[in-house]
Design an enzyme around this catalytic site. Structure first.
Site, PDB file in Angstrom:
ATOM      1  N   GLU A 177      44.428  33.016  49.012  1.00  0.00           N
ATOM      2  CA  GLU A 177      44.603  33.902  50.150  1.00  0.00           C
ATOM      3  C   GLU A 177      45.855  33.377  51.044  1.00  0.00           C
ATOM      4  O   GLU A 177      46.051  32.049  51.255  1.00  0.00           O
ATOM      5  CB  GLU A 177      43.517  33.605  51.227  1.00  0.00           C
ATOM      6  CG  GLU A 177      42.259  34.473  50.478  1.00  0.00           C
ATOM      7  CD  GLU A 177      40.989  34.766  51.487  1.00  0.00           C
ATOM      8  OE1 GLU A 177      40.935  34.387  52.476  1.00  0.00           O
ATOM      9  OE2 GLU A 177      39.912  34.733  50.690  1.00  0.00           O
TER      10      GLU A 177
ATOM     11  N   ASP B 186      54.941  57.808  49.591  1.00  0.00           N
ATOM     12  CA  ASP B 186      54.056  57.051  48.452  1.00  0.00           C
ATOM     13  C   ASP B 186      54.888  57.569  47.214  1.00  0.00           C
ATOM     14  O   ASP B 186      54.627  58.914  46.956  1.00  0.00           O
ATOM     15  CB  ASP B 186      52.767  57.833  48.990  1.00  0.00           C
ATOM     16  CG  ASP B 186      51.863  57.361  47.703  1.00  0.00           C
ATOM     17  OD1 ASP B 186      52.219  56.822  46.681  1.00  0.00           O
ATOM     18  OD2 ASP B 186      50.553  57.720  47.768  1.00  0.00           O
TER      19      ASP B 186
ATOM     20  N   LYS C 130      51.895  53.681  36.860  1.00  0.00           N
ATOM     21  CA  LYS C 130      52.372  54.881  36.274  1.00  0.00           C
ATOM     22  C   LYS C 130      53.477  54.914  35.674  1.00  0.00           C
ATOM     23  O   LYS C 130      53.800  54.102  34.704  1.00  0.00           O
ATOM     24  CB  LYS C 130      52.263  56.032  37.533  1.00  0.00           C
ATOM     25  CG  LYS C 130      50.736  56.035  38.152  1.00  0.00           C
ATOM     26  CD  LYS C 130      50.624  57.071  39.258  1.00  0.00           C
ATOM     27  CE  LYS C 130      49.076  57.258  39.913  1.00  0.00           C
ATOM     28  NZ  LYS C 130      49.034  56.456  41.067  1.00  0.00           N
TER      29      LYS C 130
ATOM     30  N   THR D 238      51.911  52.616  43.589  1.00  0.00           N
ATOM     31  CA  THR D 238      51.067  52.093  42.472  1.00  0.00           C
ATOM     32  C   THR D 238      52.090  51.548  41.467  1.00  0.00           C
ATOM     33  O   THR D 238      53.343  51.964  41.520  1.00  0.00           O
ATOM     34  CB  THR D 238      50.107  52.992  41.695  1.00  0.00           C
ATOM     35  OG1 THR D 238      50.721  54.156  41.219  1.00  0.00           O
ATOM     36  CG2 THR D 238      49.196  53.340  42.758  1.00  0.00           C
TER      37      THR D 238
ATOM     38  N   TYR E 222      41.820  31.229  43.764  1.00  0.00           N
ATOM     39  CA  TYR E 222      41.924  31.908  45.066  1.00  0.00           C
ATOM     40  C   TYR E 222      43.308  31.537  45.778  1.00  0.00           C
ATOM     41  O   TYR E 222      43.649  30.623  45.785  1.00  0.00           O
ATOM     42  CB  TYR E 222      40.699  31.550  45.947  1.00  0.00           C
ATOM     43  CG  TYR E 222      39.868  32.351  46.167  1.00  0.00           C
ATOM     44  CD1 TYR E 222      40.107  33.815  46.820  1.00  0.00           C
ATOM     45  CD2 TYR E 222      38.456  32.183  45.651  1.00  0.00           C
ATOM     46  CE1 TYR E 222      39.191  34.572  47.150  1.00  0.00           C
ATOM     47  CE2 TYR E 222      37.545  33.140  46.250  1.00  0.00           C
ATOM     48  CZ  TYR E 222      37.959  34.410  46.754  1.00  0.00           C
ATOM     49  OH  TYR E 222      36.951  35.366  46.705  1.00  0.00           O
TER      50      TYR E 222
ATOM     51  N   ARG F 293      47.529  48.186  36.416  1.00  0.00           N
ATOM     52  CA  ARG F 293      46.991  48.673  37.782  1.00  0.00           C
ATOM     53  C   ARG F 293      47.063  48.015  38.991  1.00  0.00           C
ATOM     54  O   ARG F 293      46.671  46.850  38.989  1.00  0.00           O
ATOM     55  CB  ARG F 293      45.427  49.206  37.601  1.00  0.00           C
ATOM     56  CG  ARG F 293      45.067  49.599  36.189  1.00  0.00           C
ATOM     57  CD  ARG F 293      43.601  50.293  36.343  1.00  0.00           C
ATOM     58  NE  ARG F 293      43.563  51.414  37.052  1.00  0.00           N
ATOM     59  CZ  ARG F 293      43.969  52.768  36.674  1.00  0.00           C
ATOM     60  NH1 ARG F 293      44.515  52.697  35.530  1.00  0.00           N
ATOM     61  NH2 ARG F 293      44.201  53.662  37.630  1.00  0.00           N
TER      62      ARG F 293
HETATM   63  N1  DSN Z   1      44.523  59.016  40.682  1.00  0.00           N
HETATM   64  C1  DSN Z   1      45.978  59.347  40.735  1.00  0.00           C
HETATM   65  C2  DSN Z   1      46.511  60.421  40.038  1.00  0.00           C
HETATM   66  O1  DSN Z   1      46.144  60.659  39.161  1.00  0.00           O
HETATM   67  O2  DSN Z   1      47.636  60.956  40.544  1.00  0.00           O
HETATM   68  C3  DSN Z   1      46.308  59.255  42.217  1.00  0.00           C
HETATM   69  O3  DSN Z   1      45.702  58.368  42.734  1.00  0.00           O
END
Ligand code: DSN
Length: 432
Positions: free
Chosen positions: A58, A202, A231, A228, A56, A237
């Site tokens: 925090e 984003d 990708k 994120t 933990y 993730r």
């Molecule tokens: N689920 C993601 C995507 O496939 O683009 C976006 O959050």
């Protein structure tokens, strides 16, 4: 207790261990074209599977609510420093568990409940967290939306200016999850300033292109940038927020304690490793190949008679209209037919779609994962031809039989995770 600290998952839990093995095999044997997925390095996988999951922490480095955080601080400080260096950002928060939680934290930091946001319509390529009525963003804020022009299928910035003037949002949200073209963040920043709004970009899909200079960066033009990490950026993730220094305190307190409790330190360790990888010069070579591969895939599909939304791609993804006003098949049928031959894609609405989202007229394809495996233009040509053939004859079992053989031949030339593959000869323990 001896076994507790030494036994492998395969010894203690055959069901889960079998599913893990089967998933590695599925990823290895198939052609992964989901635009939002990628394959992390063995180093990133290892960093994730560590004792940091027990901890933990925090709070933030140097200011924790628990003792024993000295090594968690090393990890989080490294992730923050590397993220700032990668994106050229004033401030980075590496704790968001996901992109949705990153976006939620920014909305809480930038807005009062009931304020107006202006986001891209989901069915034109936006994202749920940009104002969808069923999402926290649509439930807690008033929403205006913008989309693409019907003829060009690209963002119409003059129209966006008009909508911004009419709706007077407090926060303009840009970035997309199914938009194959370059986004003009500079122009969006100008539009926002002209109506006294702030901007959240984003960049979940294009982060890898942004950090290598292959897509213009939103950082100079937007108060907040979220992404994120899994990708095109090719990390574990998770989520990440960057912002200008003046908003840092607000963003941090909205992530914790606003939206989350303890950070996932094992995931932050893996984020740090992946950011380190992205700082290497060869990451740009990889991103260049992603874009080159997407272009060849687009050309091949187009040559085979399929319609590409917006006519092509500038980035890592393409949106293919497989329905073509009733001449073709639905996105749902295309996804299923391709799944049958181990080509993984997702159905996707296209702008002004006449089909429901669960059926959809399109499929979305992306090249980050196959490019990680080392595939290049030649493979993309072959794969494009296979996809087009299956979409044209989705019911032909003999064609599918042949395509399955072709897929196996292609993938066998690009092995991955050799240390994680099930030992040959051991049968799958779970069924599909
Ligand atoms: N689920 C993601 C995507 O496939 O683009 C976006 O959050």
């Amino acid at each position: 207790m001896k076994d507790f600290f030494t036994a492998n998952v395969s010894e203690v839990d055959p069901l889960i261990s079998g599913a893990i093995d089967d998933e590695v095999r599925r990823q290895t044997d198939g052609l992964e074209l989901i635009a939002s997925e990628n394959f992390v390095s063995e180093a990133v996988l290892q960093a994730m599977g560590t004792a940091f999951t027990n901890k933990y922490a925090e709070g933030y480095p140097g200011k924790r609510y628990y003792g024993g955080c000295e090594f968690a601080d090393v990890v989080e400080n490294a992730a923050i420093d590397r993220a700032k260096q990668l994106f050229g950002a004033d401030h980075a928060n590496v704790q968001p568990h996901s992109g949705a939680q990153a976006n939620m934290s920014v909305l809480l930091a930038a807005l009062e409940h009931g304020d107006r946001i202006l986001g891209m319509n989901l069915s034109h390529g936006g994202h749920l967290t940009h104002g969808h009525p069923l999402n926290f963003s649509g439930l807690n804020y008033k929403v205006a939306d913008y989309g693409v022009n019907k003829d060009t299928e690209q963002i119409d910035y003059d129209e966006l200016q008009k909508i911004a003037e009419e709706s007077r949002p407090k926060l303009l949200i840009c970035g997309a999850s199914a938009y194959p073209r370059t986004i003009d963040f500079e122009r969006i920043g100008q539009i926002a300033r002209s109506v006294d709004a702030k901007v959240m970009a984003d960049i979940a899909h294009i982060a890898g292109l942004v950090v290598t200079g292959l897509h213009p960066s939103p950082v100079p033009h937007c108060e907040y940038v979220t992404t994120t990490t899994h990708k095109t950026l090719r990390g574990p993730r998770g989520g990440l927020i960057m912002c200008k220094e003046e908003f840092a305190k607000d963003v941090d307190r909205r992530v914790f304690p606003g939206v989350q409790g303890g950070p996932l330190v094992h995931v932050i360790a893996a984020k740090a490793v992946s950011f380190g990888e992205a700082l290497h010069a060869d990451f740009k070579t990889y991103q260049l190949q992603i874009v080159a591969n997407a272009k060849v895939l687009a050309e091949t599909l187009s040559k085979a008679g399929l319609r590409l939304v917006s006519g092509g791609t500038d980035n890592h993804l393409l949106l293919v209209d497989v329905f073509m006003d009733g001449e073709g098949i639905t996105g749902k049928a295309a996804e299923k037919a391709l799944d049958d031959v181990q080509i993984t894609v997702n159905k996707n609405t296209i702008p002004f779609d006449t089909q429901k989202p669960f059926v959809a007229s399109g499929i979305r394809l992306g090249t980050p994962a196959l490019t990680t495996r080392g595939m290049k233009e030649d493979e993309m040509r072959k794969i494009g031809e296979l996809i087009a053939a299956v979409i044209k004859e989705p019911e032909s079992e003999s064609l599918k039989e042949q395509v399955r053989r072709d897929v196996a031949e292609i993938t066998s030339g690009f092995p991955m995770y050799p240390n994680r593959l099930k030992r040959p000869g051991i049968e799958a323990t779970t069924s599909k």
